[in-house]
Design an enzyme around this catalytic site. Structure first.
Site, PDB file in Angstrom:
ATOM      1  CB  THR A  44      11.380  -0.197  -6.448  1.00  0.00           C
ATOM      2  OG1 THR A  44      11.826   0.874  -5.601  1.00  0.00           O
ATOM      3  CG2 THR A  44      11.913   0.033  -7.849  1.00  0.00           C
ATOM      4  NE  ARG A  85       6.312   5.769  -2.963  1.00  0.00           N
ATOM      5  CZ  ARG A  85       5.909   5.352  -4.151  1.00  0.00           C
ATOM      6  NH1 ARG A  85       4.660   5.005  -4.346  1.00  0.00           N
ATOM      7  NH2 ARG A  85       6.748   5.263  -5.151  1.00  0.00           N
ATOM      8  CE  LYS A 107      14.265   1.931   1.066  1.00  0.00           C
ATOM      9  NZ  LYS A 107      13.440   1.310  -0.004  1.00  0.00           N
TER      10      LYS A 107
END
Length: 296
Positions: free
Chosen positions: A47, A140, A164
């Site tokens: 991000t 990703r 995560k």
């Protein structure tokens, strides 16, 4: 001991009108997050557009976040790379800068095997002394950390303490929790799966949503951890449409547009190859922000 429990923000990297990192606004955003209950600052993640930061900018963003946060909450530095040597360089810099922990995405593009992942993460873990959170986001990177691999790493390297999980595969997360038996902390990497992952033993989220709704994201996790499942469930369901709008284009395009919509000047500025949000999607996002009472 966990690096943090609760809601950590995967904070954006704001840019000036001439495409420089806007450190003044970044500091304001960090303050806003802490004032609204965010439990950790995650700097230079996906991000934060880490892939288009120069090496010097990446290092300085980490150092700035540590200085500005000044111990109020933990700072976790995104230091992953598809080059193990570069990940080690970034990680040792972050440790020297005073980061409380590291977030290490799987190597992207070259798509390591599971044995390659073990060698990669082991080399990084042995180069630093601070805690590490693995970052699994195969959509990703094209590379999936299997549960068995994550558990092996956590059991063999004392400073690999968390993961995560952004695979989107709840069955995989359940298998991880089953195999781990508490040896690794699990964080949701998807805002629409915070509650499901908490229900499997997760201890928090590394959140995009928190950029625009830090209080709600914090409360969603805190209420669950306090035993108030009903409040947590309501908050998770209430934010589902907004979560969808925040990911209707590739992250962080929508969340940076949302930040500008809620009042952050020039926050929607991106670096190529990311491009401005399509008008129809921006209208949808604005509508969802309005429904949540987030527009001024």
């Amino acid at each position: 001991m966990a690096i943090f429990k609760g809601a950590g923000v995967a904070i954006v990297t704001p840019f000036t009108e001439d495409d420089q990192v806007n450190y003044e606004q970044l500091g304001q955003m960090i303050d806003y997050q802490i004032e609204n209950g965010t439990d950790a600052i995650i700097i230079c993640g996906t991000t934060g557009e880490s892939s288009t930061l120069t090496h010097e900018e990446h290092d300085e963003c980490i150092s700035f976040a540590v200085r500005h946060t000044a111990g109020r909450v933990p700072v976790i530095a995104g230091t992953g790379s598809n080059s193990t040597a570069e990940a080690i360089r970034l990680s040792t810099h972050a440790e020297k800068a005073g980061a409380d922990g590291l977030l290490l995405v799987t190597p992207y593009y070259n798509k390591a095997t599971q044995s390659g992942l073990i060698a990669h993460y082991t080399a990084i873990a042995r180069s630093v002394n601070i805690p590490i959170i693995l970052y699994n986001v195969p959509s990703r990177t094209g590379c999936n950390i299997l549960p068995e691999t994550a558990v092996q790493l956590a059991k063999s390297e004392p400073n690999i303490v968390g993961i995560k999980e952004a695979s989107g595969n709840i069955s995989q997360v359940a298998k991880l929790a089953h195999l781990a038996e508490g040896c690794i902390d699990i964080y949701s990497g998807n805002d629409d799966q915070i509650l499901p992952i908490l229900s499997l033993g997760g201890i928090g989220v590394i959140s995009v949503l928190s950029n625009v709704a830090p209080g709600m994201t914090h409360d969603l996790v805190a209420s669950y951890l306090a035993g108030d499942v009903e409040t947590s469930r309501k908050l998770q369901l209430d934010c589902m449409d907004l979560c969808g709008a925040l990911f209707c284009e590739v992250n962080p395009i929508p969340v940076k547009a949302a930040l500008e919509m809620v009042g952050w000047k020039n926050a929607s500025a991106l670096r190529l190859p990311l491009s401005p949000m399509a008008p129809a999607n921006a209208d949808k996002l604005r509508d969802e922000l309005a429904k949540m009472g987030l527009l001024s």
